[in-house]
Design a protein around this motif. Sequence first.
Motif, PDB file in Angstrom:
ATOM      1  N   ILE A 178       0.808  -1.223   0.000  1.00  0.00           N
ATOM      2  CA  ILE A 178       0.000   0.000   0.000  1.00  0.00           C
ATOM      3  C   ILE A 178       0.843   1.275   0.000  1.00  0.00           C
ATOM      4  CG2 ILE A 178      -2.115  -0.997   0.938  1.00  0.00           C
ATOM      5  CD1 ILE A 178      -1.305  -0.049   3.648  1.00  0.00           C
ATOM      6  N   GLU A 179       2.123   1.140   0.302  1.00  0.00           N
ATOM      7  CA  GLU A 179       2.995   2.320   0.181  1.00  0.00           C
ATOM      8  C   GLU A 179       4.337   1.863  -0.327  1.00  0.00           C
ATOM      9  OE1 GLU A 179       1.302   4.827   4.024  1.00  0.00           O
ATOM     10  OE2 GLU A 179       3.442   4.425   3.856  1.00  0.00           O
ATOM     11  N   TYR A 239       3.603   3.851   7.022  1.00  0.00           N
ATOM     12  CA  TYR A 239       5.002   3.611   7.348  1.00  0.00           C
ATOM     13  C   TYR A 239       5.461   4.595   8.423  1.00  0.00           C
ATOM     14  CZ  TYR A 239      10.055   3.398   6.840  1.00  0.00           C
ATOM     15  OH  TYR A 239      11.386   3.291   7.096  1.00  0.00           O
ATOM     16  N   ARG A 240       5.106   5.833   8.240  1.00  0.00           N
ATOM     17  CA  ARG A 240       5.501   6.881   9.186  1.00  0.00           C
ATOM     18  C   ARG A 240       4.961   6.546  10.572  1.00  0.00           C
ATOM     19  NH1 ARG A 240       3.574  12.061  10.867  1.00  0.00           N
ATOM     20  NH2 ARG A 240       5.373  13.414  11.287  1.00  0.00           N
ATOM     21  N   LYS A 241       3.680   6.129  10.583  1.00  0.00           N
ATOM     22  CA  LYS A 241       3.043   5.797  11.855  1.00  0.00           C
ATOM     23  C   LYS A 241       3.792   4.668  12.556  1.00  0.00           C
ATOM     24  CE  LYS A 241      -1.761   5.220  13.093  1.00  0.00           C
ATOM     25  NZ  LYS A 241      -3.028   4.807  12.483  1.00  0.00           N
ATOM     26  N   MET A 242       4.177   3.710  11.738  1.00  0.00           N
ATOM     27  CA  MET A 242       4.866   2.558  12.321  1.00  0.00           C
ATOM     28  C   MET A 242       6.210   2.971  12.910  1.00  0.00           C
ATOM     29  SD  MET A 242       6.005  -0.930  10.414  1.00  0.00           S
ATOM     30  CE  MET A 242       7.421  -0.225   9.641  1.00  0.00           C
ATOM     31  N   VAL A 243       6.929   3.803  12.181  1.00  0.00           N
ATOM     32  CA  VAL A 243       8.238   4.238  12.667  1.00  0.00           C
ATOM     33  C   VAL A 243       8.076   5.061  13.934  1.00  0.00           C
ATOM     34  CG1 VAL A 243      10.267   5.629  12.128  1.00  0.00           C
ATOM     35  CG2 VAL A 243       9.252   4.185  10.371  1.00  0.00           C
ATOM     36  N   MET A 287       5.002  11.604   4.207  1.00  0.00           N
ATOM     37  CA  MET A 287       3.559  11.474   4.032  1.00  0.00           C
ATOM     38  C   MET A 287       2.897  11.617   5.401  1.00  0.00           C
ATOM     39  SD  MET A 287       3.683   8.297   1.414  1.00  0.00           S
ATOM     40  CE  MET A 287       1.950   7.981   1.375  1.00  0.00           C
ATOM     41  N   PRO A 288       2.119  12.643   5.600  1.00  0.00           N
ATOM     42  CA  PRO A 288       1.644  12.955   6.944  1.00  0.00           C
ATOM     43  C   PRO A 288       0.824  11.832   7.580  1.00  0.00           C
ATOM     44  CG  PRO A 288       0.678  14.423   5.271  1.00  0.00           C
ATOM     45  CD  PRO A 288       1.671  13.579   4.573  1.00  0.00           C
ATOM     46  N   ASN A 289      -0.018  11.166   6.802  1.00  0.00           N
ATOM     47  CA  ASN A 289      -0.829  10.112   7.393  1.00  0.00           C
ATOM     48  C   ASN A 289      -0.370   8.725   6.951  1.00  0.00           C
ATOM     49  OD1 ASN A 289      -2.582  11.525   9.057  1.00  0.00           O
ATOM     50  ND2 ASN A 289      -3.680  12.276   7.231  1.00  0.00           N
ATOM     51  N   GLY A 290       0.900   8.654   6.536  1.00  0.00           N
ATOM     52  CA  GLY A 290       1.399   7.390   6.003  1.00  0.00           C
ATOM     53  C   GLY A 290       1.442   6.297   7.053  1.00  0.00           C
TER      54      GLY A 290
END
Lengths: 586, 576
Positions: A556-557, A572-576, A567-570
């Motif tokens: 998905i990404e 991957y970002r959330k996971m990191v 990406m603000p709502n990504g």
Amino acid sequence: MKIERDILKRFLAFLKPYRYQYSFGVIGVGFMNFALTAYLAFVLGDLTSSMVELDQQLLIKTCWNVLIMLVVGGTILYFSAKALLTSTLNVEKDIRSAFFSRLLNSPIVQLSQYPSGELLSRFSNDVNESIQLLKDTFQSLAIMLFYGVGSCITIFFLDWSMGLIICSLSGSIFILNLPIIRRIRKTSQIVQRQKASFLNLFSQLVQGQRIIRYFNLADWIQKKIWQQSEDLKNANIHRNSLETIRETLDSISFLSILVVIFIGGYKAINDPSYLIKLVAIIQLQNGATFLFTILTTIYSEISRRLAGVERLMEIVDMKEEPLTLSANDKHRLIESESGVGLCINHLWFSYPNHDNPVLKDICFHIPEGRTGAFVGPSGSGKTTLFKVLLCLYQPARGSVNFKEKNLYDLSLKEWRQIFTYVPQDAFLFSGTIKNNFEAVCQNLSQEKIHEACEMACASSFIKAFDEEFDFSLDEFGSNLSGGQRQRIALARSFVTDSPVLLLDEATSALDVESEQAVQEALKQLINKKTTLVIAHRLSTVKSADCIFYLEDGRIIEQGTHNELMQMPNGYYRKMVLAGDLIEDPE
Amino acid sequence: MNKRTQNNGLWTYMLLKWYWLIPTIIVITGYSALKIAEGHMLASLINSIVEQDKNQLARAIYLTATVFSGSVCSFFLWKFLAIQFSDRLCALLQRKISNRIAKATDHTMHQNHSGDIISRMSNDLMLFQEMLQKDIFQLFGGIATAIFAMIYLFSNNWLLTVVVLASLPVIGILSVVLSSPIEKYTQDAQKSLSDINKEAKESITGAEIIRAFNMQPFFLNRFKSFQNTWTTHSKKKVKQSVLLLVFGILVAFIPFLIVFGFGGYLVLQGQITVGLLFAFIQLLNYIAFPLQELPLLLGKIKSSIAGGRRLISLLSVEVERSDGIEGTLAGEDLIRFENVSFRYPDQKEWALKDVSFSIRKGERIAFVGSSGCGKSTVFKLILGDYSPQKGKVIAGDHKLEEWSLHSLRNHMATVVQEPFLLDISIQDNITLGHFDAQDPLFERVLSQAQINTFLSQLPDGLETLGGELGSRFSGGQRQRICVARALMKQTPLILMDEATSALDNETESLILKTIRELPGETTILMIAHRIQPLGFVDRFIVMDQGRIVEEGNHEELIEKNGRYKQLFQSQLLAVE
């Protein structure tokens, strides 16, 4: 019943190459059992008459006869028993080979339907049970037929009225026993169930012992165990009592001996020549009772062992992996963009008999020499993707191309040679360290192994062993440390000339010294090959050329670390940010 | 404990059911005597036929029938009594052992592998039960019959008896000589068979790697070479055992040949009757029995006794003390550690070194530190699993050693690291039988522990069974049920050891919110891997290598710039 016969037929196919030897053995053993007894019965008659008539000549002659018979009979028995056992030995060997071949060559999807303990138990117990069917049960059957039936016929031949008495007495006890046997079978199942629930309760006690102490549950569980052990005891006593009744009834069947002696005695008093017959009949009568008592045992043995045969044949009848996968149009969906590197297009996969696909329309491209990192929550399909790439699981549709090659055009062996797989837990097998390399690649030169170990930072500790590369490993290499195992497994990946590395990064850290060495070795490997990595470390994803975020079987990404972090709502970002990736101690 | 006392222990336990054992032995003795009487009756039957005496025959038949019914009855009684004896004794052992295990100390349970304990209760118990029911009585009966038979034969014709018995040891020695190589062949075959099984095991566990690396040819070759070794050894074994079999059959005839040859001569001489000769043959079987069966039977009994000993050793495991007073968790300090140093039995390293702290009523405290720093050990001391070697632990108004453990644990609820469910309904797992489903408290706990969120997915809702060792639930679900269990207990003190480690972030923060909002008088001690979600706690106790290195709230500790900050930052780094 039809199915059982079918299974038995396929099982007996293993006997085919040895059928003459085996039949000679079974028939020989069965027949000799009868012949010896029958002969003895008549000899006894002779002996008795020699004593009654005070005939010394006859006594000596008979004793000699017995000796000769023993030698002749013994010889025949020796050869037939040997033939029986040797042929079953060969069958056992063949069955085990067939089974092992399935273990090695059947598709993983099929094998993994069974827990590994189950497979092992079939390999040892059920093979054994099946062989016992040939070795033991069929032998008893032959003995029953020759010795039991033979004795009956001989008695009828000597005096049909006696034969009638003996057979009807033994037969009626046998019939009397039938309902008891049925009930024994039923209560045995109850005992098994009670035993299982007792053990379940007890293992809860053992495994949850801390909870039981902390919550003061000892009295509560004790009460349950008390009740369960009471139930088990009662079931046991019930079953065993029935068993006792059966045994007692069986022992009554020797009652017929009394009747025989009584009637025969009167006959012999009236006609002295009848004494010889009487002695023979008494001797043969054992065979007749044996016939009836063994009948039920054989029956239950056959049905029990057939269950083992069935479990065995289930594995043996498995299909092995084909040499090449038959590619159909689904697998050629899109002619690859004939780019260099690894190119996956519209790959789908679902487990057999499951509706939900585990991988959905996976597409990605990794240029030669580059690294792609796969991240995502557990169960998102990362590991499955690797297994599909290795063709451990067959993809449902989609294409896999490496360089110009469509992998479907290759044999399964060549397909797998494209990849080298480094799983989380290194798998080494027993044997020497050298064996672990030779298994991957025959005719491997000593230099190449050395070189690979050097690169994987494994040389130093291997050379510290007295046996060096001949150091022998325990099962799963358990006499090495985790780091050492990992490094040998890595070195093994160096000796294959596979262009693509599939790396499943370890989540738990090894000891500090090993950790650094393993990381160093991995870096070497990653630099050398086109790499796909299931990443758990921040440093790994940061250095990857492209990151793929999987969720629920879909990519998905995708992008580099920096791209995805913006990406603000990504996801991957959330996971990191949640700290789900491991930070290396620097 | 030496072998002798353990052995005595085994027999002592057998005497627990003496009122079944002694009648069994008496009945078996009677049965053996009747067997001899049967032989005697056979002699008189045959004599009456040979002497053509119809009256004597009728009398003999009548007597034989009586003796025969007697022996059938005693056979039945023997088996019946033996069953009562063995099944009742084993049930008693099951209960005694379970009772002991339920109260065993934490240390005991650590020393013994749980699989080992369970296997003793299943496999060893089965062996032991079989021995109690069959083997020992068979041995006793066989020996008794042999002795009686010997006495009978000697008193009737000592010369024939001596001649026949003299042949028995020769046969025994010969069969030992023939069978001795078998043992070696069997061992060899067994060894290669275990190699073969190992090969199968590796090919199953390594299935993926083997295919991924195309290792099949290598494994097949290795398997074949093991298989060939096995075949070679097995063929040798077959040859030898067939030889033994045939020899056994032939040799079994020798005593009978002697009886007929020499006995026949005696009959011709008029020294014995034909009937006695047949009685000799019949009774000879009983004497020959121990020679043939004894080694096998003794071997079986020996291994069963070993099993029985393993089983009974469970009865002497160390259990927790049961004395102590009913305390209350009152006073300013709920729990106080004063200079506590502790090491686990059998270990050299101190697990806790000079640890002192106190916990006031209503505080929320988190223990942090890397794994192995002693956090869980602190919990185990509070729960009374162990006593410290130095210093003291005080709970409420008493030293921990003075408390009864039962009462102590009634005052605290615990969530341990491995969430464990009993195989009873979810509801029972949570209430442990103290409340029913309508209770408002139960309803509240269900939502507090975030159980409602997955309840609807369960096949039977609250009635769903835990499954074998909670296998039906995921780690996160199990943890939530365990948290609910602890909340349900409504104790003044709650101990949570990594209680939310298997949960996703969202559920974790919901549960932590619940904990934060528990009534103010509830004291909570937590062990946590990740620090970040624990911002609400009153105090962190930071441990390192068995010592408390820092103590204070988040801001204070950050300011201190020590171990806490180091831990916190290494976890935070991921977020940069």
